[in-house]
Scaffold this motif. Structure first.
Motif, PDB file in Angstrom:
ATOM      1  N   GLN A  97      47.130  53.949  28.136  1.00 31.88           N
ATOM      2  CA  GLN A  97      47.966  54.676  27.169  1.00 31.88           C
ATOM      3  C   GLN A  97      47.060  55.657  26.410  1.00 31.88           C
ATOM      4  OE1 GLN A  97      51.548  53.800  26.957  1.00 31.88           O
ATOM      5  NE2 GLN A  97      50.851  52.912  28.877  1.00 31.88           N
TER       6      GLN A  97
ATOM      7  N   LYS B 154      38.691  43.443  35.432  1.00 33.33           N
ATOM      8  CA  LYS B 154      39.667  43.939  36.416  1.00 33.33           C
ATOM      9  C   LYS B 154      39.129  45.153  37.176  1.00 33.33           C
ATOM     10  CE  LYS B 154      43.764  42.088  34.162  1.00 33.33           C
ATOM     11  NZ  LYS B 154      44.926  42.337  33.304  1.00 33.33           N
TER      12      LYS B 154
ATOM     13  N   ILE C 124      40.872  45.636  40.762  1.00 33.52           N
ATOM     14  CA  ILE C 124      42.310  45.480  40.534  1.00 33.52           C
ATOM     15  C   ILE C 124      42.852  46.726  39.838  1.00 33.52           C
ATOM     16  CG2 ILE C 124      44.035  44.169  39.215  1.00 33.52           C
ATOM     17  CD1 ILE C 124      42.358  41.675  39.800  1.00 33.52           C
ATOM     18  N   ILE C 125      42.048  47.258  38.901  1.00 39.67           N
ATOM     19  CA  ILE C 125      42.427  48.503  38.225  1.00 39.67           C
ATOM     20  C   ILE C 125      41.370  49.552  38.561  1.00 39.67           C
ATOM     21  CG2 ILE C 125      42.704  49.610  35.960  1.00 39.67           C
ATOM     22  CD1 ILE C 125      43.934  47.045  34.961  1.00 39.67           C
TER      23      ILE C 125
ATOM     24  N   LEU D 141      40.009  44.148  52.448  1.00 37.55           N
ATOM     25  CA  LEU D 141      40.647  42.855  52.722  1.00 37.55           C
ATOM     26  C   LEU D 141      39.604  41.730  52.746  1.00 37.55           C
ATOM     27  CD1 LEU D 141      43.436  43.161  55.432  1.00 37.55           C
ATOM     28  CD2 LEU D 141      43.618  42.269  53.127  1.00 37.55           C
TER      29      LEU D 141
ATOM     30  N   ARG E  86      38.768  40.898  49.241  1.00 35.65           N
ATOM     31  CA  ARG E  86      39.846  40.090  48.633  1.00 35.65           C
ATOM     32  C   ARG E  86      39.798  38.649  49.143  1.00 35.65           C
ATOM     33  NH1 ARG E  86      40.670  43.211  44.497  1.00 35.65           N
ATOM     34  NH2 ARG E  86      41.753  45.150  44.948  1.00 35.65           N
TER      35      ARG E  86
ATOM     36  N   PHE F  58      40.560  35.649  41.572  1.00 39.14           N
ATOM     37  CA  PHE F  58      40.697  36.149  40.199  1.00 39.14           C
ATOM     38  C   PHE F  58      41.656  35.257  39.428  1.00 39.14           C
ATOM     39  CE2 PHE F  58      41.715  38.709  36.625  1.00 39.14           C
ATOM     40  CZ  PHE F  58      40.715  39.671  36.481  1.00 39.14           C
TER      41      PHE F  58
ATOM     42  N   PHE G  91      43.710  34.931  35.987  1.00 37.33           N
ATOM     43  CA  PHE G  91      44.172  35.813  34.915  1.00 37.33           C
ATOM     44  C   PHE G  91      44.248  35.069  33.574  1.00 37.33           C
ATOM     45  CE2 PHE G  91      45.396  37.992  38.678  1.00 37.33           C
ATOM     46  CZ  PHE G  91      45.371  39.342  38.364  1.00 37.33           C
TER      47      PHE G  91
ATOM     48  N   ASP H 254      46.520  35.311  31.329  1.00 42.14           N
ATOM     49  CA  ASP H 254      47.871  34.781  31.070  1.00 42.14           C
ATOM     50  C   ASP H 254      48.442  34.100  32.325  1.00 42.14           C
ATOM     51  OD1 ASP H 254      48.151  36.996  32.603  1.00 42.14           O
ATOM     52  OD2 ASP H 254      49.633  38.004  31.346  1.00 42.14           O
TER      53      ASP H 254
ATOM     54  N   ALA I  91      49.498  34.673  35.113  1.00 42.39           N
ATOM     55  CA  ALA I  91      50.107  35.645  36.046  1.00 42.39           C
ATOM     56  C   ALA I  91      50.557  34.983  37.353  1.00 42.39           C
ATOM     57  CB  ALA I  91      49.136  36.805  36.334  1.00 42.39           C
ATOM     58  N   LEU I  92      51.187  33.824  37.216  1.00 48.83           N
ATOM     59  CA  LEU I  92      51.743  33.187  38.419  1.00 48.83           C
ATOM     60  C   LEU I  92      53.018  33.933  38.818  1.00 48.83           C
ATOM     61  CD1 LEU I  92      51.309  29.435  37.438  1.00 48.83           C
ATOM     62  CD2 LEU I  92      49.862  30.799  38.948  1.00 48.83           C
ATOM     63  N   TRP I  93      53.358  33.884  40.098  1.00 46.64           N
ATOM     64  CA  TRP I  93      54.571  34.556  40.560  1.00 46.64           C
ATOM     65  C   TRP I  93      55.769  33.706  40.178  1.00 46.64           C
ATOM     66  CZ3 TRP I  93      50.749  34.363  44.861  1.00 46.64           C
ATOM     67  CH2 TRP I  93      49.906  35.474  44.812  1.00 46.64           C
TER      68      TRP I  93
ATOM     69  N   PRO J 198      48.340  33.250  49.365  1.00 48.58           N
ATOM     70  CA  PRO J 198      47.063  33.860  49.771  1.00 48.58           C
ATOM     71  C   PRO J 198      46.564  33.340  51.123  1.00 48.58           C
ATOM     72  CG  PRO J 198      46.967  33.152  47.482  1.00 48.58           C
ATOM     73  CD  PRO J 198      48.236  32.615  48.049  1.00 48.58           C
TER      74      PRO J 198
ATOM     75  N   ARG K  98      44.736  28.934  42.353  1.00 47.06           N
ATOM     76  CA  ARG K  98      45.069  30.050  43.242  1.00 47.06           C
ATOM     77  C   ARG K  98      43.830  30.926  43.487  1.00 47.06           C
ATOM     78  NH1 ARG K  98      49.608  34.118  41.234  1.00 47.06           N
ATOM     79  NH2 ARG K  98      47.936  34.681  39.799  1.00 47.06           N
TER      80      ARG K  98
ATOM     81  N   SER L 284      54.109  40.917  33.301  1.00 40.97           N
ATOM     82  CA  SER L 284      53.472  39.590  33.369  1.00 40.97           C
ATOM     83  C   SER L 284      52.248  39.585  34.298  1.00 40.97           C
ATOM     84  CB  SER L 284      54.496  38.548  33.830  1.00 40.97           C
ATOM     85  OG  SER L 284      54.983  38.912  35.101  1.00 40.97           O
ATOM     86  N   HIS L 285      51.800  40.762  34.707  1.00 40.77           N
ATOM     87  CA  HIS L 285      50.608  40.929  35.554  1.00 40.77           C
ATOM     88  C   HIS L 285      50.757  40.325  36.950  1.00 40.77           C
ATOM     89  CE1 HIS L 285      48.721  41.129  31.390  1.00 40.77           C
ATOM     90  NE2 HIS L 285      48.627  42.336  31.885  1.00 40.77           N
ATOM     91  N   GLU L 286      52.011  40.069  37.359  1.00 39.09           N
ATOM     92  CA  GLU L 286      52.209  39.511  38.706  1.00 39.09           C
ATOM     93  C   GLU L 286      51.827  40.528  39.783  1.00 39.09           C
ATOM     94  OE1 GLU L 286      55.924  37.407  39.445  1.00 39.09           O
ATOM     95  OE2 GLU L 286      56.153  37.157  37.299  1.00 39.09           O
TER      96      GLU L 286
ATOM     97  N   ALA M 255      48.292  40.346  40.215  1.00 35.74           N
ATOM     98  CA  ALA M 255      47.952  39.114  40.946  1.00 35.74           C
ATOM     99  C   ALA M 255      48.087  39.329  42.453  1.00 35.74           C
ATOM    100  CB  ALA M 255      48.829  37.956  40.476  1.00 35.74           C
ATOM    101  N   TYR M 256      49.114  40.065  42.864  1.00 37.02           N
ATOM    102  CA  TYR M 256      49.246  40.379  44.301  1.00 37.02           C
ATOM    103  C   TYR M 256      48.040  41.193  44.769  1.00 37.02           C
ATOM    104  CZ  TYR M 256      54.052  38.675  44.710  1.00 37.02           C
ATOM    105  OH  TYR M 256      55.158  37.870  44.752  1.00 37.02           O
ATOM    106  N   VAL M 257      47.661  42.191  43.962  1.00 38.99           N
ATOM    107  CA  VAL M 257      46.505  43.020  44.340  1.00 38.99           C
ATOM    108  C   VAL M 257      45.261  42.139  44.459  1.00 38.99           C
ATOM    109  CG1 VAL M 257      45.003  44.917  43.604  1.00 38.99           C
ATOM    110  CG2 VAL M 257      47.469  45.102  43.289  1.00 38.99           C
ATOM    111  N   SER M 258      45.112  41.199  43.515  1.00 40.27           N
ATOM    112  CA  SER M 258      43.892  40.380  43.482  1.00 40.27           C
ATOM    113  C   SER M 258      43.739  39.503  44.730  1.00 40.27           C
ATOM    114  CB  SER M 258      43.859  39.504  42.220  1.00 40.27           C
ATOM    115  OG  SER M 258      44.699  38.385  42.363  1.00 40.27           O
ATOM    116  N   VAL M 259      44.863  39.127  45.359  1.00 45.91           N
ATOM    117  CA  VAL M 259      44.730  38.317  46.579  1.00 45.91           C
ATOM    118  C   VAL M 259      44.776  39.176  47.843  1.00 45.91           C
ATOM    119  CG1 VAL M 259      45.637  36.215  45.533  1.00 45.91           C
ATOM    120  CG2 VAL M 259      47.191  37.736  46.735  1.00 45.91           C
ATOM    121  N   GLY M 260      44.866  40.488  47.667  1.00 43.33           N
ATOM    122  CA  GLY M 260      44.786  41.392  48.818  1.00 43.33           C
ATOM    123  C   GLY M 260      46.127  41.861  49.342  1.00 43.33           C
ATOM    124  N   ILE M 261      47.216  41.459  48.659  1.00 41.05           N
ATOM    125  CA  ILE M 261      48.542  41.857  49.136  1.00 41.05           C
ATOM    126  C   ILE M 261      48.929  43.179  48.476  1.00 41.05           C
ATOM    127  CG2 ILE M 261      50.991  41.238  49.143  1.00 41.05           C
ATOM    128  CD1 ILE M 261      50.122  38.305  49.275  1.00 41.05           C
TER     129      ILE M 261
END
Lengths: 260, 258
Positions: A15, A48, A53-54, A77, A80, A85, A87, A89, A91-93, A105, A154, B126-128, B131-137
């Motif tokens: 931002q 990150k 990641i960023i 790949l 990865r 990593f 997180f 918070d 950051a679970l799906w 994974p 994870r 929620s940074h999900e 999280a996908y990027v972090s595992v390579g997806i």
């Protein structure tokens, strides 16, 4: 000191706020690094960016001397697959069960692995954490601490050689924390490079050989802990005292705590 | 003043270029979807279930209702002008060429467009996604492509379904007003139907599906830091979806029939 990841003049602006300001730092391989600094100093962003990641707005991130932004699909790949990593918070799906969170994974990187093998691996990880009953639950059904544990699991499910941890210890109860710290110690003993953002003196003293101190998005100090101990930089001492104040008493030498 | 306008124009042009690049990337990744080792296939199936199967009830209701209304209106007005047979042409124009694809698109925008924008926006917050990027997806190939394909395929299938129920609904109502054999009814319909009617209906469905899914996915990924952005992007996904579909409808109709 062999460089694993190197940030060269990295700037990231989120931002209107500059999270990392022209930051240059070397993160050594085969050692463990703790990243410390006051809240909002850019620690999570640094982690990150280092984990690709960023992407940085300017500057370069090198992995074994190779620009992370220019890695081939195959190299990325591989990075990865061999890194994990955790997180801050969790950051679970949210729309997946705990089992699916841990299985994805493996299914992605090892599509030929049988469901039985995957289940065995996941059960082996969850059992010491007393989370076997949660296999079919969604993350929202778990406590904050349990979610962080699953996020940690994870991160290590692929047995990484580089592990990024973003504030791994807060909100986890003592018993689970001890088990998690035991696992982190085990990974370190097996040669895994751990890079952790933490305010936890115990974790830092347990794993870290190397310390990176940040303030306002700038790298204030990046050196081995023994060198940081000898640092005459008052700002570094102040930040360490401030960051670790919850773990220290006023008359304790904060740097001694890191050597406990 | 001129400098400010220039800056706004430059920013808008930049956003347009970014969106165009995003759409191209989405189409490229979609083309590669079947070739890749995919864990995203299940996401595609779930999207088809949500967008197509779960919408069948409401689509059937709307299309039956529309077919019925056209027949009631047509049968009460057209014979007065000696144009009773024109009802079949009107049915085809309104249901197959125009309102079939458009009303199906509106239903999909309202159900799936908002759902996709909201879900992806929440995942960003929620940074999900990270999280996908972090595992390579790759989030584009795992999250965006199945939704893009799912909505586009559903749009085409639901348009065919809408056309069928719309024309069938009109037949059912005809039985109450002016009973006719099913065979005669469909023969009359087929006699006025052209290939262009079917192709334009399917082409519209395909284009609408692409536009709806792209808008919703783009808006969902546009969320940055706050949950208050999520309803805003959902509203944008709906508003832009409607506008783009109506514009595309006008363009395709002009190309085909002018």
């Amino acid at each position: 000191m062999e460089s694993l990841i190197e940030l060269q003049r990295v700037t990231v602006q989120a931002q209107e706020h500059i999270s990392l300001d022209n930051a240059s730092v070397v993160i050594p391989g085969n050692r463990s690094t703790a990243i410390m600094g006051p809240s909002g100093s850019g620690k999570s962003m640094l982690l990150k960016v280092a984990a690709a990641i960023i992407p940085p707005d300017s500057g370069r991130v090198l992995l074994h001397g190779k620009n992370l932004q220019r890695l081939s699909q195959r190299e990325l790949l591989e990075f990865r697959r061999t890194s994990g990593f955790m997180f801050q918070d969790a950051a679970l799906w949210a729309n997946k069960t705990i089992f699916e969170n841990l299985a994805l994974p493996i299914q992605f990187h090892f599509p030929n692995r049988s469901p039985e093998e995957i289940e065995r691996r996941i059960r082996k990880l969850l059992q010491p954490m007393n989370l076997l009953d949660s296999l079919k639950l969604r993350p929202a059904a778990l406590s904050e601490g349990e979610q962080k544990i699953v996020s940690f699991l994870r991160a290590i499910v692929l047995e990484p050689v580089i592990l990024f941890l973003d504030e791994p210890t807060p909100s986890i109860d003592h018993q689970l924390l001890e088990k998690m710290l035991g696992m982190i110690r085990g990974l370190k003993d097996r040669g895994c490079t751990i890079i952790a953002v933490t305010h936890d003196a115990h974790l830092t003293s347990m794993i870290a050989n190397h310390l990176v101190i940040l303030k306002g998005g700038r790298i204030l100090e990046a050196a081995d802990i023994s060198e940081v101990r000898r640092s005459a930089n008052r700002e570094v001492i102040e930040i360490l005292t401030q960051v670790l104040s919850e773990a220290a008493t006023y008359d304790t030498d904060i740097l001694d705590l890191l050597q406990e | 003043m001129i400098a400010k306008l220039g800056k706004q124009f430059s920013e808008a042009f930049g956003r347009f270029l970014y969106a165009a690049g995003f759409l191209l990337n989405l189409i490229k990744e979609s083309a590669l979807f079947l070739r890749r080792r995919q864990v995203g296939f299940r996401v595609l199936v779930m999207q088809l279930l949500f967008t197509a199967v779960e919408a069948m009830g409401i689509i059937a209701l709307i299309s039956l209702g529309l077919g019925a209304v056209i027949v009631v209106q047509g049968i009460s007005i057209l014979p007065k002008f000696g144009q009773g047979k024109l009802i079949y042409t009107i049915l085809l124009i309104v249901i197959t060429r125009e309102l079939g694809p458009l009303l199906t698109a509106f239903v999909i925008i309202a159900r799936s467009g908002t759902a996709i924008a909201t879900e992806l926006g929440n995942m960003v917050i929620s940074h999900e996604i990270e999280a996908y990027v972090s595992v390579g997806i790759n989030p584009i190939s795992y999250l965006a492509v199945p939704r893009f394909l799912g909505v586009t395929i559903s749009m085409v299938l639901l348009t065919i379904y809408f056309n069928f129920f719309g024309l069938f609904g009109s037949y059912v109502v005809t039985q109450f007003i002016n009973p006719i054999q099913l065979q005669d009814y469909f023969q009359n319909l087929l006699s006025v139907m052209t290939v262009a009617d079917i192709v334009s209906s399917l082409l519209k469905a395909l284009v609408f599906g692409i536009l709806i899914s792209f808008t919703a996915i783009y808006q969902g990924f546009n969320v940055r830091v706050s949950t208050t952005e999520i309803p805003q992007v959902a509203i944008k996904a709906v508003g832009q979806g409607f506008v783009l579909c109506i514009l595309a409808d006008a363009v395709i109709t002009l190309i085909y029939y002018v």
